[in-house]
Design a protein around this motif. Structure first.
Motif, PDB file in Angstrom:
ATOM      1  N   TYR A 178       0.770  -1.240   0.077  1.00 41.02           N
ATOM      2  CA  TYR A 178      -0.336   0.324   0.437  1.00 41.02           C
ATOM      3  C   TYR A 178       0.471   1.259   0.155  1.00 41.02           C
ATOM      4  CZ  TYR A 178      -4.022   3.021   1.043  1.00 41.02           C
ATOM      5  OH  TYR A 178      -4.746   3.566   1.049  1.00 41.02           O
ATOM      6  N   LEU A 179       1.636   1.070   0.836  1.00 43.89           N
ATOM      7  CA  LEU A 179       3.020   2.586   1.076  1.00 43.89           C
ATOM      8  C   LEU A 179       3.332   2.594  -0.653  1.00 43.89           C
ATOM      9  CD1 LEU A 179       4.496   2.055   4.760  1.00 43.89           C
ATOM     10  CD2 LEU A 179       2.862   4.230   3.680  1.00 43.89           C
ATOM     11  N   VAL A 180       4.069   1.619  -0.913  1.00 42.15           N
ATOM     12  CA  VAL A 180       4.256   1.474  -2.437  1.00 42.15           C
ATOM     13  C   VAL A 180       3.831   1.996  -3.660  1.00 42.15           C
ATOM     14  CG1 VAL A 180       5.996   0.321  -4.379  1.00 42.15           C
ATOM     15  CG2 VAL A 180       6.259   0.325  -1.688  1.00 42.15           C
ATOM     16  N   ALA A 181       2.409   1.809  -3.820  1.00 42.15           N
ATOM     17  CA  ALA A 181       1.437   1.420  -5.225  1.00 42.15           C
ATOM     18  C   ALA A 181       0.562   1.462  -4.729  1.00 42.15           C
ATOM     19  CB  ALA A 181       2.331   0.173  -6.138  1.00 42.15           C
ATOM     20  N   GLY A 182      -0.417   1.591  -3.652  1.00 40.59           N
ATOM     21  CA  GLY A 182      -1.843   1.638  -3.415  1.00 40.59           C
ATOM     22  C   GLY A 182      -2.639   0.584  -3.273  1.00 40.59           C
ATOM     23  N   PRO A 183      -4.108   0.059  -2.833  1.00 37.86           N
ATOM     24  CA  PRO A 183      -4.708  -0.516  -2.783  1.00 37.86           C
ATOM     25  C   PRO A 183      -4.604  -1.853  -2.784  1.00 37.86           C
ATOM     26  CG  PRO A 183      -5.457   0.839  -3.195  1.00 37.86           C
ATOM     27  CD  PRO A 183      -4.212   1.682  -3.538  1.00 37.86           C
ATOM     28  N   ALA A 184      -4.078  -1.782  -4.873  1.00 35.23           N
ATOM     29  CA  ALA A 184      -4.015  -2.594  -5.337  1.00 35.23           C
ATOM     30  C   ALA A 184      -2.610  -3.655  -5.323  1.00 35.23           C
ATOM     31  CB  ALA A 184      -4.031  -2.491  -7.225  1.00 35.23           C
ATOM     32  N   ALA A 185      -2.035  -3.582  -5.172  1.00 38.13           N
ATOM     33  CA  ALA A 185      -0.722  -3.988  -4.606  1.00 38.13           C
ATOM     34  C   ALA A 185      -0.324  -4.550  -3.549  1.00 38.13           C
ATOM     35  CB  ALA A 185       0.737  -2.872  -4.439  1.00 38.13           C
ATOM     36  N   ALA A 186      -1.675  -3.526  -2.214  1.00 41.31           N
ATOM     37  CA  ALA A 186      -1.593  -4.410  -1.271  1.00 41.31           C
ATOM     38  C   ALA A 186      -2.452  -5.390  -0.980  1.00 41.31           C
ATOM     39  CB  ALA A 186      -1.971  -2.788  -0.177  1.00 41.31           C
TER      40      ALA A 186
END
Length: 166
Positions: free
Chosen positions: A30-38
């Motif tokens: 989530y910190l790196v690329a948002g909800p989908a990446a989380a």
């Protein structure tokens, strides 16, 4: 050892580790690329942690089994050492009774001697205890020197304590 309890504990610990890894992976994603990446990062990290724990399960159980066998051998040797000490002390009390020369019958003395020798001859005894037991039995068998027999039994007691608490 109850293997079902150990298996259950391992499964619960594995689940906790996998959930913790998934949560950390999700936070990082989530910190790196948002909800989908989380979501993707959490799932991949959780599955990886679960799979890694499953792969080490055989090693965990092998180590636990070896530890149990070692503890059984050590406990048997400790118990046998205590038995030798008790048997020889009982034989010493028969040879050197506190109540005087008429305190113990000849049959009882022979019975205690036989028991002490049988326990001292067991193969499960550690070498140091076996050596000290042989010296104590020899000192008691001579039956002349009460102090020498007492010293030999004290040396046996020290050897048993050394074997129990190195």
């Amino acid at each position: 050892m109850d293997t079902r309890a150990v298996t259950r504990a391992h499964v619960l610990i594995t689940a906790q580790l996998a959930i913790g890894a998934a949560a950390l992976g999700a936070c990082g994603g989530y910190l790196v690329a948002g909800p989908a990446a989380a979501v993707l990062s959490g799932v991949v990290t959780g599955v990886g942690a679960w799979g890694g724990s499953i792969l080490v399960r055989r090693r965990v159980f092998a180590d636990l089994g070896q530890a149990e066998r070692d503890a059984n051998v050590q406990g048997y040797a400790e118990g046998l050492s205590q038995g030798v000490l008790l048997g020889i002390a009982m034989y010493q009390a028969a040879v050197f009774p506190l109540t005087g020369p008429a305190g113990v019958s000849g049959e009882e003395r022979l019975a205690r001697r036989t028991i002490a020798y049988r326990i001292a001859a067991d193969d499960g005894l550690p070498h140091t205890v076996r050596t000290a037991a042989a010296a104590a039995l020899e000192a008691i068998d001579h039956g002349q020197d009460r102090q020498g027999a007492q010293d030999a039994v004290q040396a046996l007691h020290a050897a048993v304590d050394e074997q129990r608490c190195p």
